[in-house]
Design a protein around this motif. Structure first.
Motif, PDB file in Angstrom:
ATOM      1  N   ASP A  41      -5.728   6.869  10.647  1.00 31.00           N
ATOM      2  CA  ASP A  41      -6.476   5.746  11.219  1.00 31.00           C
ATOM      3  C   ASP A  41      -7.358   5.074  10.184  1.00 31.00           C
ATOM      4  O   ASP A  41      -7.461   3.839  10.138  1.00 31.00           O
ATOM      5  N   ARG A  42      -7.980   5.860   9.316  1.00 25.99           N
ATOM      6  CA  ARG A  42      -8.859   5.281   8.296  1.00 25.99           C
ATOM      7  C   ARG A  42      -8.073   4.433   7.303  1.00 25.99           C
ATOM      8  O   ARG A  42      -8.528   3.361   6.890  1.00 25.99           O
ATOM      9  N   VAL A  43      -6.891   4.901   6.909  1.00 25.23           N
ATOM     10  CA  VAL A  43      -6.075   4.131   5.962  1.00 25.23           C
ATOM     11  C   VAL A  43      -5.652   2.803   6.589  1.00 25.23           C
ATOM     12  O   VAL A  43      -5.736   1.742   5.955  1.00 25.23           O
ATOM     13  N   VAL A  79       0.861  -1.176   0.000  1.00 21.61           N
ATOM     14  CA  VAL A  79       0.000   0.000   0.000  1.00 21.61           C
ATOM     15  C   VAL A  79       0.901   1.231   0.000  1.00 21.61           C
ATOM     16  O   VAL A  79       1.684   1.440   0.927  1.00 21.61           O
ATOM     17  N   LEU A  80       0.808   2.018  -1.061  1.00 26.35           N
ATOM     18  CA  LEU A  80       1.642   3.202  -1.224  1.00 26.35           C
ATOM     19  C   LEU A  80       0.824   4.430  -0.841  1.00 26.35           C
ATOM     20  O   LEU A  80      -0.137   4.790  -1.529  1.00 26.35           O
ATOM     21  N   GLY A 131      -1.546  11.966  -4.087  1.00 23.68           N
ATOM     22  CA  GLY A 131      -2.146  10.716  -4.528  1.00 23.68           C
ATOM     23  C   GLY A 131      -1.742  10.296  -5.930  1.00 23.68           C
ATOM     24  O   GLY A 131      -1.390   9.134  -6.156  1.00 23.68           O
ATOM     25  N   PRO A 132      -1.766  11.209  -6.923  1.00 24.18           N
ATOM     26  CA  PRO A 132      -1.356  10.815  -8.277  1.00 24.18           C
ATOM     27  C   PRO A 132       0.091  10.331  -8.349  1.00 24.18           C
ATOM     28  O   PRO A 132       0.401   9.418  -9.120  1.00 24.18           O
ATOM     29  N   ALA A 133       0.983  10.910  -7.533  1.00 22.39           N
ATOM     30  CA  ALA A 133       2.377  10.448  -7.536  1.00 22.39           C
ATOM     31  C   ALA A 133       2.461   9.023  -7.016  1.00 22.39           C
ATOM     32  O   ALA A 133       3.180   8.180  -7.563  1.00 22.39           O
ATOM     33  N   ALA A 134       1.719   8.735  -5.941  1.00 16.86           N
ATOM     34  CA  ALA A 134       1.704   7.380  -5.402  1.00 16.86           C
ATOM     35  C   ALA A 134       1.115   6.408  -6.412  1.00 16.86           C
ATOM     36  O   ALA A 134       1.600   5.275  -6.570  1.00 16.86           O
ATOM     37  N   LEU A 188      -2.837  10.167   1.468  1.00 19.83           N
ATOM     38  CA  LEU A 188      -2.743  10.247   2.921  1.00 19.83           C
ATOM     39  C   LEU A 188      -1.935  11.456   3.347  1.00 19.83           C
ATOM     40  O   LEU A 188      -0.773  11.617   2.945  1.00 19.83           O
ATOM     41  N   ASP A 189      -2.553  12.290   4.167  1.00 14.85           N
ATOM     42  CA  ASP A 189      -1.874  13.389   4.844  1.00 14.85           C
ATOM     43  C   ASP A 189      -1.597  12.929   6.265  1.00 14.85           C
ATOM     44  O   ASP A 189      -2.524  12.800   7.075  1.00 14.85           O
ATOM     45  N   VAL A 190      -0.337  12.658   6.590  1.00 13.38           N
ATOM     46  CA  VAL A 190      -0.025  12.067   7.892  1.00 13.38           C
ATOM     47  C   VAL A 190      -0.245  13.035   9.047  1.00 13.38           C
ATOM     48  O   VAL A 190      -0.249  12.617  10.210  1.00 13.38           O
TER      49      VAL A 190
END
Length: 267
Positions: A75-77, A42-43, A48-51, A66-68
């Motif tokens: 938590d959702r991820v 899971v990247l 998002g487009p870069a991942a 994902l914004d850490v």
């Protein structure tokens, strides 16, 4: 990086999550995990487009935005990974930021032949941005990883600090403080997590050829050049250190902070 899974213990059948996977070291880690047999990679990246672009080259890859700094998003991820795969075996938290504005201030000072003046000019938002991403984000990911891994009694987490936390850089107080915090945070969590079978370790890179480094002013890059040590590391070289820490080959490493700075100094 080679494809010899045995070199690092292998990740065959494992479910792994990499933050900051859209570029640089995180992308290199994701590729290395896939090459070493991970069942699912899971990247995660704020871009998002870069991942997604990196994930397309990996048969086992799947991208998420994902914004850490957002604990709820983190938590959702992690919850979604558990719902989809039933477990999470490895987390490599490579997401982080530097401060291009302050880097330019430092470069200007060097070119003018005067001492840098940063701390008195640094505003609260610049301080908080670096802290939010580098330190708060690491806490959010560590907390979510332990919640996900503890029920299975196993797992490996790798965080990213910096050599700058040891050899404190002049005029870079927020970055140095955040990365020193990552080291201490990770070591404290490591001593707690091992009781539940979860290993936490940290990589402390020196100068590395990433997107952030590409925006470093030339005069500062020249300051890191030293014929007595290795040149800037490649992302793959630093990724190999993270892959080792995440693997069974590092089973006895808990709370380690591994310097990977090409011989610039030892701690």
């Amino acid at each position: 990086m080679g494809d010899e899974g045995a070199e690092h213990g292998g990740f065959t059948g494992r479910v792994v999550l990499v933050t900051g996977a859209g570029s640089g070291i995180g992308a290199a880690v994701a590729r290395g995990l896939a090459a070493r047999g991970a069942e699912a990679v899971v990247l995660a990246d704020v871009d998002g487009p870069a991942a997604e672009s990196v994930a397309k080259g990996l048969g086992a890859g799947r991208a998420v935005t994902l914004d850490v700094t957002d604990a709820g998003q983190v938590d959702r991820v992690f919850d979604e990974v558990l719902r989809r795969h039933g477990r999470l075996d490895v987390v490599v938290h490579a997401a982080g930021v530097d401060d291009p504005t302050v880097k330019q201030w430092l470069a200007d000072a060097v070119l003018a032949g005067r001492p840098p003046e940063v701390t008195a000019r640094l505003d609260d938002e610049a301080w908080r941005r670096v802290m939010r991403v580098n330190l708060d984000g690491t806490f959010h990911v560590l907390r979510a990883a332990l919640r996900a891994m503890r029920p299975n009694g196993s797992g490996a987490v790798v965080t990213f600090g910096s050599s700058a936390a040891f050899d404190a850089l002049t005029g870079y107080p927020h970055y140095v403080a955040a990365k020193a915090g990552v080291h201490a945070l990770s070591q404290s969590v490591a001593k707690e997590a091992i009781a539940f079978g979860v290993r936490v370790n940290t990589v402390a890179p020196g100068p590395t050829e990433t997107g952030m480094a590409a925006h470093t002013p030339a005069v500062l890059r020249e300051g890191f050049a030293d014929p007595r040590v290795r040149p800037y590391a490649t992302p793959e070289e630093i990724a190999d250190v993270a892959l080792f820490l995440a693997s069974d080959a590092a089973a006895n490493l808990v709370g380690a902070v591994l310097l990977a700075n090409g011989g610039r100094f030892t701690a």
